[in-house]
Enzyme design. Structure first.
Site, PDB file in Angstrom:
ATOM      1  N   LYS A   1       0.933  -1.247   0.341  1.00  0.00           N
ATOM      2  CA  LYS A   1       0.129  -0.284   0.011  1.00  0.00           C
ATOM      3  C   LYS A   1       0.371   1.331  -0.314  1.00  0.00           C
ATOM      4  O   LYS A   1       1.766   1.238   0.420  1.00  0.00           O
ATOM      5  CB  LYS A   1      -0.743  -0.247   1.228  1.00  0.00           C
TER       6      LYS A   1
ATOM      7  N   TYR B   1      13.358  30.704   5.717  1.00  0.00           N
ATOM      8  CA  TYR B   1      12.138  32.137   6.219  1.00  0.00           C
ATOM      9  C   TYR B   1      11.925  31.903   7.532  1.00  0.00           C
ATOM     10  O   TYR B   1      12.148  31.128   8.571  1.00  0.00           O
ATOM     11  CB  TYR B   1      10.823  31.317   5.893  1.00  0.00           C
TER      12      TYR B   1
END
Length: 365
Positions: A35, A261
């Protein structure tokens, strides 16, 4: 090396598969969980490799994942662990085997099968033995057995299973043993009426720590990709994924200069930094910033400085001899996903399954 690449090393996958097979009894089937794009890699390439190795079953979370495997030509039985009602038509069309975990999904599936006049459709009944996520109450076992018998024309009881909650934690062994005891009682309800049904409860850690409860199938996920939830097991496995990138640019920060940032990093001394072309849009989340995460450059750890950007991270290379264009290892043999994840307070599952599909994949056969 000229860009960010996620290498998928199939020889390592084969090694891990063989290691796991060697832990099993001769008649025990192995279900490989593929998965989430094969735990962040490439589900189709992983599945094809495992099918060639002789895997008995494949496991996916959702119907569309199983459909993708079928469209790729894979005919091995596929268990869908969490089917949704809107996808039952596709589940039936592509001959996927559903985990039936509650009366709502059971009734909808049964109605759909009868409506389509399909007989002996294979299902796996899931029981909740303590994870409290999905599954029938164990007290419903006898009633479900009767239901299966009453609908024997429509339903083929292919499997009965449950899911362990803490098989990787030795401190929770008593709880795991309680789960296993409950499951054994469920097995006792079904085994005489359905002797050919597949019973499965062990996950990766369960295989390694509770081999006496193999029944006739086990499910393995993270260990196939190189991580065994314990250092002693990790040492015997090989990471399938290697994430590498390159240095885009070198900067020199003087004392007091800031980086990134929000100016999250302030240089206390003269600092050399390297900017790399990957960020939280690639799966390297902000949790790895501000010194919690690191990469490997020329055999040395380089800590991530400041906040992780969407497409870039900056790392400290003050004491590393490097230049623009040099190769950087983010995940690999010398940069364990487990160690990197632990450094940021998360787990390898989250790190590798979160790797973005925009990263170029390269299969190493």
């Amino acid at each position: 090396m000229s860009e960010t690449v996620l290498e998928i090393h199939l020889p390592n996958l084969r090694h891990n598969y063989t290691f796991l097979r060697n832990q099993l009894s001769a008649n025990t089937k192995l279900l490989a969980v593929v998965k989430a794009f094969g735990y962040g890699s490439d589900a189709i390439e992983i599945a094809k490799c495992l099918v060639a190795q002789g895997v008995d079953y494949l496991g996916v979370a959702y119907v569309h994942e199983g459909v993708a495997l079928r469209k790729a030509g894979i005919t091995t039985p596929i268990l869908v662990l969490h089917p949704q009602l809107p996808n039952l038509d596709a589940l039936i069309e592509y001959k996927l085997e559903p985990s039936v975990y509650g009366h709502r999904i059971l009734n909808a599936l049964l109605s759909k099968i009868k409506e389509s006049n399909i007989s002996h459709f294979p299902v796996h009944l899931k029981f909740n033995t303590g994870l409290n996520r999905l599954g029938f109450d164990p007290k419903d076992a006898t009633a479900l057995l009767a239901l299966c018998k009453d609908n024997a024309l429509w339903l083929l009881l292919q499997g009965v299973y449950s899911h362990l909650a803490a098989s990787d934690d030795e401190d929770e062994n008593a709880f795991t043993k309680k789960q296993l005891k409950t499951f054994s009682e469920i097995v006792a309800v079904f085994s005489s009426a359905y002797p050919n049904t597949t019973f499965h409860v062990l996950n990766t850690s369960g295989v390694l720590h509770f081999p006496e409860s193999q029944y006739n199938m086990v499910r393995t996920g993270i260990s196939l990709y190189g991580y065994g939830n314990h250092p002693s097991i990790d040492a015997q496995l090989k990471p399938v994924l290697r994430l590498r990138t390159v240095i885009s640019q070198i900067h020199i920060l003087e004392e007091g200069d800031t980086l990134g940032y929000n100016r999250a990093f302030i240089a206390k001394t003269r600092t050399k930094t390297a900017t790399l072309p990957l960020g939280h849009a690639d799966g390297i989340g902000r949790i790895y910033g501000n010194g919690k995460g690191y990469v490997m450059i020329n055999g040395q750890q380089a800590s991530i400085l400041g906040n992780v950007c969407m497409d870039m991270i900056m790392v400290d290379v003050t004491d590393i001899d490097c230049e623009a264009g040099d190769t950087v290892t983010v995940i690999g043999p010398d940069a364990s996903a487990e160690d990197l994840a632990n450094a940021a307070g998360t787990i390898s599952y989250e790190l590798i399954t979160g790797l973005s599909q925009r990263i170029k994949r390269r299969v190493i056969s």
